[in-house]
Design a protein around this motif. Structure first.
Motif, PDB file in Angstrom:
ATOM      1  N   ASN A 112       0.801  -1.233   0.000  1.00  0.00           N
ATOM      2  CA  ASN A 112       0.000   0.000   0.000  1.00  0.00           C
ATOM      3  C   ASN A 112       0.831   1.280   0.000  1.00  0.00           C
ATOM      4  O   ASN A 112       0.285   2.374   0.157  1.00  0.00           O
ATOM      5  CB  ASN A 112      -0.922  -0.002   1.235  1.00  0.00           C
ATOM      6  N   ARG A 113       2.148   1.148  -0.183  1.00  0.00           N
ATOM      7  CA  ARG A 113       3.018   2.307  -0.006  1.00  0.00           C
ATOM      8  C   ARG A 113       2.852   3.361  -1.090  1.00  0.00           C
ATOM      9  O   ARG A 113       2.713   4.555  -0.788  1.00  0.00           O
ATOM     10  CB  ARG A 113       4.483   1.844   0.066  1.00  0.00           C
ATOM     11  N   GLU A 114       2.895   2.928  -2.365  1.00  0.00           N
ATOM     12  CA  GLU A 114       2.780   3.918  -3.442  1.00  0.00           C
ATOM     13  C   GLU A 114       1.463   4.693  -3.321  1.00  0.00           C
ATOM     14  O   GLU A 114       1.435   5.917  -3.426  1.00  0.00           O
ATOM     15  CB  GLU A 114       2.840   3.269  -4.830  1.00  0.00           C
ATOM     16  N   VAL A 126       9.623   5.546   5.110  1.00  0.00           N
ATOM     17  CA  VAL A 126      10.936   4.939   5.373  1.00  0.00           C
ATOM     18  C   VAL A 126      10.690   3.541   5.952  1.00  0.00           C
ATOM     19  O   VAL A 126      10.361   3.394   7.123  1.00  0.00           O
ATOM     20  CB  VAL A 126      11.784   5.769   6.361  1.00  0.00           C
ATOM     21  N   GLY A 127      10.834   2.512   5.124  1.00  0.00           N
ATOM     22  CA  GLY A 127      10.571   1.162   5.620  1.00  0.00           C
ATOM     23  C   GLY A 127      10.937   0.089   4.616  1.00  0.00           C
ATOM     24  O   GLY A 127      10.074  -0.390   3.885  1.00  0.00           O
ATOM     25  N   THR A 128      12.206  -0.247   4.570  1.00  0.00           N
ATOM     26  CA  THR A 128      12.724  -1.336   3.709  1.00  0.00           C
ATOM     27  C   THR A 128      12.119  -1.259   2.299  1.00  0.00           C
ATOM     28  O   THR A 128      11.723  -2.257   1.725  1.00  0.00           O
ATOM     29  CB  THR A 128      12.456  -2.732   4.336  1.00  0.00           C
ATOM     30  N   TYR A 129      12.123  -0.057   1.751  1.00  0.00           N
ATOM     31  CA  TYR A 129      11.382   0.249   0.522  1.00  0.00           C
ATOM     32  C   TYR A 129      12.367   0.256  -0.659  1.00  0.00           C
ATOM     33  O   TYR A 129      13.111   1.222  -0.856  1.00  0.00           O
ATOM     34  CB  TYR A 129      10.746   1.619   0.693  1.00  0.00           C
ATOM     35  N   GLY A 179       2.870  -7.609  -2.607  1.00  0.00           N
ATOM     36  CA  GLY A 179       3.357  -6.359  -3.196  1.00  0.00           C
ATOM     37  C   GLY A 179       4.839  -6.117  -3.018  1.00  0.00           C
ATOM     38  O   GLY A 179       5.352  -5.067  -3.401  1.00  0.00           O
ATOM     39  N   SER A 180       5.559  -7.089  -2.441  1.00  0.00           N
ATOM     40  CA  SER A 180       6.993  -6.897  -2.211  1.00  0.00           C
ATOM     41  C   SER A 180       7.791  -7.380  -3.422  1.00  0.00           C
ATOM     42  O   SER A 180       7.310  -8.191  -4.218  1.00  0.00           O
ATOM     43  CB  SER A 180       7.437  -7.662  -0.957  1.00  0.00           C
ATOM     44  N   THR A 181       9.009  -6.905  -3.541  1.00  0.00           N
ATOM     45  CA  THR A 181       9.871  -7.370  -4.636  1.00  0.00           C
ATOM     46  C   THR A 181      10.234  -8.854  -4.476  1.00  0.00           C
ATOM     47  O   THR A 181      10.293  -9.566  -5.475  1.00  0.00           O
ATOM     48  CB  THR A 181      11.140  -6.505  -4.749  1.00  0.00           C
ATOM     49  N   PRO A 182      10.461  -9.364  -3.252  1.00  0.00           N
ATOM     50  CA  PRO A 182      10.798 -10.804  -3.143  1.00  0.00           C
ATOM     51  C   PRO A 182       9.689 -11.729  -3.632  1.00  0.00           C
ATOM     52  O   PRO A 182       9.972 -12.731  -4.303  1.00  0.00           O
ATOM     53  CB  PRO A 182      11.043 -11.001  -1.644  1.00  0.00           C
ATOM     54  N   ILE A 183       8.423 -11.408  -3.328  1.00  0.00           N
ATOM     55  CA  ILE A 183       7.356 -12.313  -3.779  1.00  0.00           C
ATOM     56  C   ILE A 183       7.216 -12.230  -5.292  1.00  0.00           C
ATOM     57  O   ILE A 183       6.989 -13.234  -5.966  1.00  0.00           O
ATOM     58  CB  ILE A 183       6.016 -12.053  -3.051  1.00  0.00           C
ATOM     59  N   ALA A 221      18.321  -8.301   5.471  1.00  0.00           N
ATOM     60  CA  ALA A 221      18.372  -7.375   6.611  1.00  0.00           C
ATOM     61  C   ALA A 221      17.146  -7.554   7.511  1.00  0.00           C
ATOM     62  O   ALA A 221      17.237  -7.418   8.737  1.00  0.00           O
ATOM     63  CB  ALA A 221      18.451  -5.934   6.113  1.00  0.00           C
ATOM     64  N   ILE A 222      16.010  -7.864   6.911  1.00  0.00           N
ATOM     65  CA  ILE A 222      14.775  -8.083   7.681  1.00  0.00           C
ATOM     66  C   ILE A 222      14.834  -9.445   8.367  1.00  0.00           C
ATOM     67  O   ILE A 222      14.517  -9.586   9.555  1.00  0.00           O
ATOM     68  CB  ILE A 222      13.540  -8.009   6.759  1.00  0.00           C
ATOM     69  N   LEU A 223      15.261 -10.455   7.619  1.00  0.00           N
ATOM     70  CA  LEU A 223      15.253 -11.830   8.142  1.00  0.00           C
ATOM     71  C   LEU A 223      16.193 -11.986   9.333  1.00  0.00           C
ATOM     72  O   LEU A 223      15.903 -12.747  10.275  1.00  0.00           O
ATOM     73  CB  LEU A 223      15.639 -12.805   7.024  1.00  0.00           C
TER      74      LEU A 223
END
Ligand code: GLU
Length: 296
Positions: A112-114, A126-129, A179-183, A221-223
């Motif tokens: 939902n960021r954009e 600002v959040g791992t974006y 909506g994440s790049t990894p998925i 970095a999150i994991l």
């Protein structure tokens, strides 16, 4: 793109990270004491509609994550927010003349960021974006201020700790955020891997702990932060098979704000390092501040 299909050396990386995270099991957020953000009293930012809106409102509304230890974390018992991204957000706010009391934090999930920025619901995020061309069609990014890459979190007692290639997950289920790049990467490049998605990564971690999924995939970095929460149960396989460059999401076309934040990063002296050392650096990882992108 710099994506490859193999995770060369993943086993070695897992051992290293295990050692690094072992020393970080003390605090739930994994963060230390970050330096207080200095509040500027001589701000002159002409031509930024976003800044003008913050001034009129009396403070910024900042989009953040709140379930990512070391990065963007809310301690629900104390109400304290901590982590690398939170401190970066505070640094920017301070440079714009706003103190912690002026800030409104808005938790916003990856998908939902954009839209939140386009709608004007938040002033910056600002959040791992990760900076991506697709997202840049709707918003602008200041930075990058950090670089990481996609990895996997698995059960420490499972045979998945032996994985040496992403395709070893074929026929299994990996979990990530919508909506994440990894998925997107898994869906596009590894169609034989089944996916489970949630709004937030901590829901994936719960499924991994209860054995409903075989792995959680997102930025290393999150994991690392989740592995530190469950040092006996979870292990990071850090193959870094993508490059994720974190930017500060801002409304599209606000070049004055973009340049202000980039100048902060470029001319900030030791500030970035101080913030890193007090937060993400506590997990033992060593990363250098990246150079900011030239404005297009
Ligand atoms: N950095 C990746 C992204 O922006 C994954 C982390 C996240 O979902 O915030 O999609």
């Amino acid at each position: 793109m710099r994506r490859t299909r193999t995770l060369t050396g993943i086993g070695i990386a897992a051992v290293t990270l295990l050692a690094l995270t072992a020393c970080n099991s003390g605090s739930p957020s994994g963060g230390g004491e970050a330096p207080d953000a200095e509040v500027a009293d001589d701000v002159a930012l002409e031509g930024s509609p976003t800044y003008d809106a913050m001034v009129e409102r009396g403070g910024p509304i900042i989009g953040v994550k709140e379930d990512q230890p070391n990065l963007g974390y809310l301690d629900v018992t104390t109400g304290e927010r901590s982590g690398f991204d939170i401190e970066i957000a505070r640094w920017i706010a301070g440079s714009l003349g706003f103190s912690e009391d002026d800030i409104t934090y808005e938790p916003i999930a990856s998908a939902n960021r954009e839209q939140a920025l386009v709608n004007g619901d938040i002033d910056y995020y600002v959040g791992t974006y990760s900076i991506t061309d697709q997202r840049k069609e709707q918003i602008d990014f200041a930075g990058p201020y950090f670089v990481t890459g996609q990895g996997f979190l698995v059960s420490a007692d499972s045979e998945m700790t032996e994985v040496s290639d992403v395709s070893d997950f074929n026929g299994m289920t990996v979990c990530s955020a919508t909506g994440s790049t990894p998925i997107q990467n898994i869906k596009e490049n590894f169609p034989e891997i089944s996916t489970e998605e949630y709004d937030i990564y901590s829901a994936c971690v719960d499924d991994l702990l209860s054995g409903k999924v075989d792995a959680v995939t997102t930025d290393a970095a999150i994991l690392i932060g989740y592995a530190a929460q469950y040092p006996d149960e979870l292990t990071v396989l850090d193959g870094l098979f993508t490059e994720e460059r974190y930017g500060v999401g801002i409304p599209k076309g606000d070049t004055a704000l973009l340049e202000h934040i980039n100048t902060l990063f470029t001319d900030g002296g030791d500030k970035w390092q101080e913030i890193f050392d007090a937060t993400l650096g506590q997990s033992g990882i060593e990363v250098e501040q990246p150079a900011v992108d030239p404005v297009e």
